[in-house]
Design an enzyme around this catalytic site. Structure first.
Site, PDB file in Angstrom:
ATOM      1  N   TYR A 214       0.681  -1.131   0.067  1.00  0.00           N
ATOM      2  CA  TYR A 214      -0.060   0.032  -0.073  1.00  0.00           C
ATOM      3  C   TYR A 214       0.945   1.132  -0.062  1.00  0.00           C
ATOM      4  O   TYR A 214       0.614   2.291  -0.741  1.00  0.00           O
ATOM      5  CB  TYR A 214      -1.049   0.030   1.245  1.00  0.00           C
ATOM      6  CG  TYR A 214      -2.058   0.964   1.365  1.00  0.00           C
ATOM      7  CD1 TYR A 214      -3.164   1.026   0.436  1.00  0.00           C
ATOM      8  CD2 TYR A 214      -1.802   2.168   1.636  1.00  0.00           C
ATOM      9  CE1 TYR A 214      -4.120   2.105   0.575  1.00  0.00           C
ATOM     10  CE2 TYR A 214      -2.491   3.174   1.849  1.00  0.00           C
ATOM     11  CZ  TYR A 214      -3.873   3.119   1.123  1.00  0.00           C
ATOM     12  OH  TYR A 214      -4.750   4.182   1.036  1.00  0.00           O
TER      13      TYR A 214
ATOM     14  N   HIS B  74       1.602   4.217  -3.012  1.00  0.00           N
ATOM     15  CA  HIS B  74       0.839   5.536  -2.837  1.00  0.00           C
ATOM     16  C   HIS B  74       2.317   6.516  -3.087  1.00  0.00           C
ATOM     17  O   HIS B  74       2.290   7.654  -3.324  1.00  0.00           O
ATOM     18  CB  HIS B  74       0.370   5.712  -1.479  1.00  0.00           C
ATOM     19  CG  HIS B  74      -1.157   5.409  -1.610  1.00  0.00           C
ATOM     20  ND1 HIS B  74      -1.538   4.173  -1.678  1.00  0.00           N
ATOM     21  CD2 HIS B  74      -2.292   6.425  -1.680  1.00  0.00           C
ATOM     22  CE1 HIS B  74      -2.949   4.171  -1.607  1.00  0.00           C
ATOM     23  NE2 HIS B  74      -3.377   5.396  -1.718  1.00  0.00           N
TER      24      HIS B  74
ATOM     25  N   TYR C 209      -4.494  16.229   2.070  1.00  0.00           N
ATOM     26  CA  TYR C 209      -5.077  14.771   2.044  1.00  0.00           C
ATOM     27  C   TYR C 209      -4.052  13.927   2.561  1.00  0.00           C
ATOM     28  O   TYR C 209      -2.770  13.944   1.988  1.00  0.00           O
ATOM     29  CB  TYR C 209      -5.395  14.280   0.568  1.00  0.00           C
ATOM     30  CG  TYR C 209      -6.132  12.918   0.409  1.00  0.00           C
ATOM     31  CD1 TYR C 209      -6.553  12.283   1.647  1.00  0.00           C
ATOM     32  CD2 TYR C 209      -6.318  12.404  -0.657  1.00  0.00           C
ATOM     33  CE1 TYR C 209      -7.138  11.004   1.584  1.00  0.00           C
ATOM     34  CE2 TYR C 209      -6.896  11.189  -0.832  1.00  0.00           C
ATOM     35  CZ  TYR C 209      -7.374  10.517   0.074  1.00  0.00           C
ATOM     36  OH  TYR C 209      -7.891   9.544  -0.022  1.00  0.00           O
TER      37      TYR C 209
ATOM     38  N   TRP D  92      -7.713   3.159 -10.800  1.00  0.00           N
ATOM     39  CA  TRP D  92      -6.897   3.186  -9.275  1.00  0.00           C
ATOM     40  C   TRP D  92      -7.599   2.116  -8.461  1.00  0.00           C
ATOM     41  O   TRP D  92      -6.889   1.355  -7.824  1.00  0.00           O
ATOM     42  CB  TRP D  92      -6.896   4.685  -8.796  1.00  0.00           C
ATOM     43  CG  TRP D  92      -6.233   4.636  -7.577  1.00  0.00           C
ATOM     44  CD1 TRP D  92      -6.834   4.627  -6.248  1.00  0.00           C
ATOM     45  CD2 TRP D  92      -4.752   4.679  -7.398  1.00  0.00           C
ATOM     46  NE1 TRP D  92      -5.679   4.572  -5.312  1.00  0.00           N
ATOM     47  CE2 TRP D  92      -4.488   4.601  -6.046  1.00  0.00           C
ATOM     48  CE3 TRP D  92      -3.560   4.748  -8.211  1.00  0.00           C
ATOM     49  CZ2 TRP D  92      -3.130   4.540  -5.661  1.00  0.00           C
ATOM     50  CZ3 TRP D  92      -2.437   4.677  -7.575  1.00  0.00           C
ATOM     51  CH2 TRP D  92      -2.238   4.608  -6.170  1.00  0.00           C
ATOM     52  N   TRP D  93      -8.998   2.214  -8.348  1.00  0.00           N
ATOM     53  CA  TRP D  93      -9.715   1.215  -7.571  1.00  0.00           C
ATOM     54  C   TRP D  93      -9.274  -0.228  -7.882  1.00  0.00           C
ATOM     55  O   TRP D  93      -9.014  -0.833  -6.963  1.00  0.00           O
ATOM     56  CB  TRP D  93     -11.068   1.571  -7.650  1.00  0.00           C
ATOM     57  CG  TRP D  93     -11.575   2.849  -6.842  1.00  0.00           C
ATOM     58  CD1 TRP D  93     -10.811   3.503  -6.077  1.00  0.00           C
ATOM     59  CD2 TRP D  93     -12.788   3.616  -7.038  1.00  0.00           C
ATOM     60  NE1 TRP D  93     -11.427   4.712  -5.593  1.00  0.00           N
ATOM     61  CE2 TRP D  93     -12.875   4.360  -5.975  1.00  0.00           C
ATOM     62  CE3 TRP D  93     -13.929   3.207  -7.673  1.00  0.00           C
ATOM     63  CZ2 TRP D  93     -13.806   5.529  -5.985  1.00  0.00           C
ATOM     64  CZ3 TRP D  93     -14.985   4.072  -7.570  1.00  0.00           C
ATOM     65  CH2 TRP D  93     -14.997   5.120  -6.753  1.00  0.00           C
TER      66      TRP D  93
END
Length: 104
Positions: A18, A22, A41, A76-77
């Protein structure tokens, strides 16, 4: 400016992946979010429960709805669904949080 917070959940053993994904976030996704008014964010991790805590500022939360159908967001999902809990449409299972305190 609105502040939004939510949780998501990683699958066991996927913390490093993860982070890696990112760290190399797609420029098109970064542009899409910023162009939609997303500011400041951050995503934090509770390592014990693998719960991700996201917090963001947006100019208007109404602009987030259409992002669900944007091709970059959908891609992306799909890219992320193998390492975290997702819905049938590959969107992350996301639980909105209610603000109970803010020291501005």
């Amino acid at each position: 400016m609105e502040r939004l917070a939510f949780t998501m959940k990683l699958f066991p053993g996927q913390v490093e992946e993860y982070k890696r994904r990112h760290d190399a976030i797609w420029p098109a996704l970064k542009y899409l979010l910023k162009d939609s008014g997303v500011k400041d964010y951050s995503i934090f991790l509770d390592e014990a429960s693998l719960t991700l805590f996201g917090v963001m500022k947006v100019e208007d939360s109404a602009v987030l709805g259409p992002l669900r159908d944007h091709p970059v967001m959908r891609e992306w999902w799909e890219y992320m669904k193998d390492i975290m809990e997702t819905n049938a449409d590959a969107s992350p299972v996301q639980v909105s949080l209610v603000e109970v305190f803010y020291l501005g």
